[in-house]
Write an enzyme that holds these catalytic residues in place. Structure first.
Site, PDB file in Angstrom:
ATOM      1  N   HIS A  15       1.811  -8.686  -7.139  1.00 15.64           N
ATOM      2  CA  HIS A  15       0.803  -9.326  -6.288  1.00 15.64           C
ATOM      3  C   HIS A  15       0.719 -10.831  -6.515  1.00 15.64           C
ATOM      4  O   HIS A  15       0.066 -11.538  -5.743  1.00 15.64           O
ATOM      5  CB  HIS A  15      -0.583  -8.706  -6.536  1.00 15.64           C
ATOM      6  CG  HIS A  15      -0.692  -7.280  -6.110  1.00 15.64           C
ATOM      7  ND1 HIS A  15      -0.461  -6.871  -4.817  1.00 15.64           N
ATOM      8  CD2 HIS A  15      -0.979  -6.171  -6.812  1.00 15.64           C
ATOM      9  CE1 HIS A  15      -0.622  -5.563  -4.734  1.00 15.64           C
ATOM     10  NE2 HIS A  15      -0.923  -5.103  -5.922  1.00 15.64           N
ATOM     11  N   ASP A  23       5.961   0.605  -5.411  1.00 21.19           N
ATOM     12  CA  ASP A  23       4.557   0.740  -5.802  1.00 21.19           C
ATOM     13  C   ASP A  23       3.726   1.165  -4.582  1.00 21.19           C
ATOM     14  O   ASP A  23       4.087   0.867  -3.434  1.00 21.19           O
ATOM     15  CB  ASP A  23       4.061  -0.632  -6.326  1.00 21.19           C
ATOM     16  CG  ASP A  23       2.682  -0.558  -6.949  1.00 21.19           C
ATOM     17  OD1 ASP A  23       2.595  -0.595  -8.182  1.00 21.19           O
ATOM     18  OD2 ASP A  23       1.696  -0.481  -6.186  1.00 21.19           O
ATOM     19  N   HIS A  68       0.976  -0.020  -3.578  1.00 25.80           N
ATOM     20  CA  HIS A  68       0.406  -1.200  -2.916  1.00 25.80           C
ATOM     21  C   HIS A  68       1.516  -2.169  -2.481  1.00 25.80           C
ATOM     22  O   HIS A  68       2.514  -2.327  -3.179  1.00 25.80           O
ATOM     23  CB  HIS A  68      -0.529  -1.936  -3.882  1.00 25.80           C
ATOM     24  CG  HIS A  68      -1.630  -1.097  -4.413  1.00 25.80           C
ATOM     25  ND1 HIS A  68      -1.549  -0.417  -5.610  1.00 25.80           N
ATOM     26  CD2 HIS A  68      -2.856  -0.803  -3.895  1.00 25.80           C
ATOM     27  CE1 HIS A  68      -2.682   0.241  -5.826  1.00 25.80           C
ATOM     28  NE2 HIS A  68      -3.483   0.033  -4.804  1.00 25.80           N
ATOM     29  N   ASP A  79       1.826   4.434  -8.888  1.00 27.88           N
ATOM     30  CA  ASP A  79       0.483   4.781  -8.366  1.00 27.88           C
ATOM     31  C   ASP A  79       0.577   5.500  -7.023  1.00 27.88           C
ATOM     32  O   ASP A  79      -0.415   5.701  -6.345  1.00 27.88           O
ATOM     33  CB  ASP A  79      -0.431   3.559  -8.281  1.00 27.88           C
ATOM     34  CG  ASP A  79       0.284   2.281  -7.868  1.00 27.88           C
ATOM     35  OD1 ASP A  79      -0.352   1.210  -7.944  1.00 27.88           O
ATOM     36  OD2 ASP A  79       1.462   2.336  -7.470  1.00 27.88           O
TER      37      ASP A  79
HETATM   38  N1  LIG Z   1      -9.052  -3.131  -6.568  1.00 26.28           N
HETATM   39  C1  LIG Z   1      -7.868  -3.877  -6.900  1.00 26.28           C
HETATM   40  C2  LIG Z   1      -6.654  -3.044  -6.649  1.00 26.28           C
HETATM   41  C3  LIG Z   1      -5.485  -3.667  -7.363  1.00 26.28           C
HETATM   42  C4  LIG Z   1      -4.228  -2.845  -7.170  1.00 26.28           C
HETATM   43  C5  LIG Z   1      -3.263  -3.117  -8.278  1.00 26.28           C
HETATM   44  C6  LIG Z   1      -1.969  -2.401  -8.109  1.00 26.28           C
HETATM   45  O1  LIG Z   1      -1.762  -1.289  -8.527  1.00 26.28           O
HETATM   46  N2  LIG Z   1      -1.024  -3.027  -7.454  1.00 26.28           N
HETATM   47  O2  LIG Z   1       0.199  -2.472  -7.316  1.00 26.28           O
HETATM   48 ZN   LIG Z   2      -0.127  -0.558  -7.155  1.00 27.48          ZN
END
Ligand SMILES: NCCCCCC(=O)NO
Ligand SMILES: [Zn+2]
Length: 343
Positions: free
Chosen positions: A160, A196, A198, A285
């Protein structure tokens, strides 16, 4: 397969995050890495080595140097301003505000260099970030020196983090720095496959205008999921980067049958690009019991991911990203790696 991992990750601990409307202990916690390390030892994946120290010269080619200086100074400045505990942003330069002037106050500066409240700092964060970055580059050099694959057990994660912003538990974009490093060693093309849950908004932003790094993201549709504001299928790259960014967003509740179709599409994009090396941003995740995610992969699916990746027959660097079901994170992440080795 060798793993590069630093115990210095543990310095990034004790921090909190904003979850909906309450302050909670951060999901991105040290036990994540410890469960993965224990699983590596339990299955005998291979040696676990500590990273060599690396300077930030490569990182400065994908991150704004002023941003990297901020990452180093933010916590001392937080304390110097009379604050304690977790350093957390709460105001950001969004629409109709200015982002061409960096505030001098720590509360302004921390918001300037973040896109959410999800990248929080404690005293040991910068050292952990450096060690995670060193793990990615040390594992990259193992691949460069002939290992078919290597695993960078990076904590904190990185996908991110953009050229000049932190967020989503990420500070230095480990996979992006590794991609740049491979190019600096003579690679002509590098693919980053982000599996991932996200969208890796930071990785996309860093390479969006470049054709020497292809970015393929499989992720939850930002219409309903974090990071909410990037990751749509129409984001194909810009300028020289047009056609080298690919987003494969998926619906809430996606299980293996749907996810594996996106994976096949991703593989076609990667093989058509003919990269010299593949970097896998390995988040797990996507797991059905992940506490912050909404896909439905089960533990038996992860070795299949690894076996499919191996079919690309590319030198491969695995870089750890997300995954928060701590007991199963080791089983699932290492499952990809043993699947890759067809064990
Ligand atoms: N509420 C914040 C969510 C952050 C996601 C982090 C993550 O796993 N990114 O791949
Ligand atoms: Zn993630």
């Amino acid at each position: 397969m060798k793993t590069v991992f630093s115990p210095r990750h543990a310095g990034h601990s004790g921090n909190v995050e904003l979850d909906t409307n309450e302050i909670v202990p951060a999901y991105e916690k040290p036990s994540r890495a410890e469960f993965i390390r224990a699983r590596i030892e339990a299955v005998g994946l291979g040696p676990i080595v500590e990273p060599q120290a690396h300077g930030l010269e490569t990182a400065r080619k994908v991150h704004d140097p002023a941003y990297l200086e901020f990452l180093e100074s933010v916590y001392p400045e937080w304390l110097a301003a009379g604050r304690s505990g977790t350093a957390m942003p709460y105001v950001w330069p969004t629409r109709a505000l200015r982002a061409d002037v960096v505030p001098t106050s720590i509360e302004g500066k921390i918001g300037f260099y973040a896109f959410d409240a999800g990248a929080t700092f404690v005293a040991g964060t910068w050292d952990a970030v450096r060690s995670s970055h060193d793990s990615a580059l040390s594992a990259a050099s193992l691949v460069e020196s002939g290992e078919p694959a290597a695993f960078a057990l990076c904590r904190p994660p990185g996908h991110h983090a953009g050229s000049n912003f932190a967020g989503g538990y990420c500070f230095i974009n480990n996979a992006a720095v590794a991609a740049q490093w491979f190019l600096d060693q003579g690679a002509k093309r590098v693919s980053i496959l982000d599996v991932d849950y996200h969208h890796g908004n930071g990785t996309q932003e860093i390479f969006y205008r470049r054709s020497d790094v292809q970015v393929v993201n499989l992720h939850a549709d930002p219409l309903f999921e974090y990071p909410h504001f990037l990751g749509h299928a129409d984001e194909g790259g810009e300028g020289a980067g047009e056609g080298f960014n690919h987003n494969l967003p998926m619906a809430r509740g996606t299980d293996w049958s749907g996810w594996s179709k996106a994976l096949e599409r991703g593989f076609k994009l990667v093989s058509d690009y003919t990269p010299d090396v593949l970097i896998v941003s390995l988040g797990v995740d996507t797991f059905e019991r992940d506490p912050i995610s909404q896909f439905k992969l089960v533990s038996d699916d992860y070795p299949k991911i690894g076996r499919e990746i191996a079919r690309l027959r590319l030198p491969t660097l695995f870089v750890m990203e997300g995954g928060y079901a701590v007991e199963e994170i080791g089983i699932n992440a290492v499952g990809v790696l043993t699947g890759f080795e067809d064990r």
